[in-house]
Design an enzyme around this catalytic site. Structure first.
Site, PDB file in Angstrom:
ATOM      1  N   HIS A  44       0.821  -1.208   0.000  1.00  0.00           N
ATOM      2  CA  HIS A  44       0.000   0.000   0.000  1.00  0.00           C
ATOM      3  C   HIS A  44       0.861   1.267   0.000  1.00  0.00           C
ATOM      4  CE1 HIS A  44      -3.876  -2.145   1.534  1.00  0.00           C
ATOM      5  NE2 HIS A  44      -3.753  -2.187   0.224  1.00  0.00           N
ATOM      6  N   CYS A  99       3.262 -11.804   2.604  1.00  0.00           N
ATOM      7  CA  CYS A  99       4.295 -11.740   3.639  1.00  0.00           C
ATOM      8  C   CYS A  99       4.289 -13.045   4.434  1.00  0.00           C
ATOM      9  CB  CYS A  99       4.023 -10.561   4.575  1.00  0.00           C
ATOM     10  SG  CYS A  99       5.150 -10.538   5.985  1.00  0.00           S
ATOM     11  N   HIS A 127     -10.058  -4.514   4.938  1.00  0.00           N
ATOM     12  CA  HIS A 127      -8.626  -4.521   4.605  1.00  0.00           C
ATOM     13  C   HIS A 127      -8.303  -5.845   3.914  1.00  0.00           C
ATOM     14  CE1 HIS A 127      -4.259  -4.673   5.049  1.00  0.00           C
ATOM     15  NE2 HIS A 127      -4.300  -3.357   5.214  1.00  0.00           N
ATOM     16  N   GLU A 129      -5.788  -7.788   3.917  1.00  0.00           N
ATOM     17  CA  GLU A 129      -5.204  -8.827   4.777  1.00  0.00           C
ATOM     18  C   GLU A 129      -6.287  -9.544   5.570  1.00  0.00           C
ATOM     19  OE1 GLU A 129      -2.492  -9.500   8.726  1.00  0.00           O
ATOM     20  OE2 GLU A 129      -2.046  -7.691   7.559  1.00  0.00           O
ATOM     21  N   THR A 167      -1.780  -8.244  11.088  1.00  0.00           N
ATOM     22  CA  THR A 167      -0.376  -8.035  11.485  1.00  0.00           C
ATOM     23  C   THR A 167      -0.007  -6.567  11.663  1.00  0.00           C
ATOM     24  OG1 THR A 167       0.352  -8.015   9.173  1.00  0.00           O
ATOM     25  CG2 THR A 167       0.394 -10.146  10.315  1.00  0.00           C
ATOM     26  N   CYS A 197       3.226  -8.007  13.646  1.00  0.00           N
ATOM     27  CA  CYS A 197       4.568  -8.354  13.184  1.00  0.00           C
ATOM     28  C   CYS A 197       5.645  -7.482  13.825  1.00  0.00           C
ATOM     29  CB  CYS A 197       4.629  -8.296  11.656  1.00  0.00           C
ATOM     30  SG  CYS A 197       4.982  -6.678  10.993  1.00  0.00           S
ATOM     31  N   SER A 225      -2.559   2.795   3.755  1.00  0.00           N
ATOM     32  CA  SER A 225      -1.612   1.931   4.472  1.00  0.00           C
ATOM     33  C   SER A 225      -2.017   1.826   5.939  1.00  0.00           C
ATOM     34  CB  SER A 225      -0.193   2.504   4.353  1.00  0.00           C
ATOM     35  OG  SER A 225       0.658   1.921   5.319  1.00  0.00           O
ATOM     36  N   SER A 226      -2.414   0.628   6.347  1.00  0.00           N
ATOM     37  CA  SER A 226      -2.861   0.413   7.731  1.00  0.00           C
ATOM     38  C   SER A 226      -1.767   0.764   8.724  1.00  0.00           C
ATOM     39  CB  SER A 226      -3.292  -1.051   7.915  1.00  0.00           C
ATOM     40  OG  SER A 226      -3.569  -1.326   9.270  1.00  0.00           O
ATOM     41  N   ASN A 227      -0.561   0.228   8.507  1.00  0.00           N
ATOM     42  CA  ASN A 227       0.492   0.446   9.517  1.00  0.00           C
ATOM     43  C   ASN A 227       0.911   1.912   9.590  1.00  0.00           C
ATOM     44  OD1 ASN A 227       3.470   0.719   8.319  1.00  0.00           O
ATOM     45  ND2 ASN A 227       2.298  -0.601   6.939  1.00  0.00           N
TER      46      ASN A 227
END
Length: 312
Positions: A44, A99, A127, A129, A167, A197, A225-227
């Site tokens: 992302h 991943c 999302h 994932e 994650t 993660c 982007s989630s993170n």
């Protein structure tokens, strides 16, 4: 403006899963030539996706957009079993850029379901994932987004329950949801090792370390982007204004007026070249010097698919 300082968080930017996913697309292009189809944005980040598109990658949302006999790459976020089966039926050549830390969660889900347990997935609805992880099983999996959602969970047997997490969640938010789950379902089983993660954890910890010393924080990363969004939230929750920017052009000079110490970090899918551009813009606007903060060194690497290991 003397004594202005740009604080650089460590670690920041690319993680091992993102580096592997990008390299899979680049090596597939080198080996087989364009077009190479990629289901969903491989990571992302707009800059990365645009760069790969310019090299011949074609990004699609569904496999029916991939002509028969072509190569398709699954994104780093992972896919459901239904997507894998469809690719198999269509005879598509598949390279899986999921991943490995997401694949670990997929394996956990399958194992827990085989044991007859219902599953709770902690994550963000919609999302990719989350869709991929929940799609590892045909039924018996529930999505929980907040601690408040736990009260509404209806399960067949509270003693045969397990949870997994996306994650890239906020470490603190996920911990609060797990606490709520354990309070309501004391016998719920969790993963042997936390699903969040190492890169998500390290980048959030680096922001927590930086925020007491910063007047404002910039997170380099894309809106989807989630993170990266979680990094912005981590700073904001500690009372520091924080902005998510795709690149240097996204910076509003008004955001740093009266701010002496400017924190900078980057999401796991944001390349360092964008961070460098952001730093140059902030230096030009503020006259600040740059200080690299201490952080946890990362030495994680993931192997490429065998067929692409020789491609250069």
């Amino acid at each position: 403006m003397d004594n202005n300082e740009i604080l650089l968080a460590n670690p920041r930017g690319f993680c091992a899963g993102v580096e592997r996913a990008i390299e899979i697309v680049e090596r597939a292009l080198q080996r087989f030539g364009a077009p190479i189809y990629v289901r969903h944005e491989v990571v992302h980040n707009k800059f990365v996706v645009d760069d790969l598109r310019a090299k011949g990658a074609v990004f699609v949302e569904e496999l029916d957009e991939v002509p028969t006999g072509n190569t398709v790459i699954f994104s780093a976020h992972g896919v459901s079993q239904a997507v894998r089966e469809e690719a198999d039926k269509r005879g598509l050549r598949v390279f899986d850029a999921t991943c490995p830390l997401v694949t670990k969660v997929h394996i956990e889900v399958g194992r827990m379901r085989e044991q007859g347990r219902e599953l709770v997935m902690i994550g963000h609805k919609g999302h990719p994932e989350v869709e991929g992880t929940m799609g590892q099983v045909k039924d018996g999996i529930h999505l929980v987004e907040t601690a408040a959602d736990v009260a509404n969970l209806q399960v067949a047997d509270p003693d045969k329950l397990a949870y997994v997490t996306q994650t890239t969640l906020s470490v603190d938010d996920a911990a609060a949801i797990v606490t709520a789950l354990r309070e309501r379902f004391p016998n719920i089983m969790g993963p042997k090792k936390d699903d969040i993660c190492y890169a998500t954890q390290n980048r959030q910890d680096a922001v927590k370390f930086m925020t007491p010393h910063a007047d404002v924080v910039f997170v380099v990363g894309s809106k989807n982007s989630s993170n990266s969004n979680r990094l912005r939230e981590v700073a904001e929750l500690r009372g520091v204004p924080a902005y998510l920017v795709d690149n240097a052009a996204g910076i509003d000079p008004a955001w740093i007026v009266g701010k002496r110490r400017i924190g900078v970090t980057a999401g796991a899918s944001a390349p360092e070249v964008l961070v460098a551009e952001v730093i140059e813009r902030l230096k030009a606007l503020s006259g600040a010097s740059v200080r690299n903060l201490d952080g946890v060194p990362e030495k994680v690497t993931f192997p490429l698919p065998k067929e692409l290991q020789e491609a250069r």
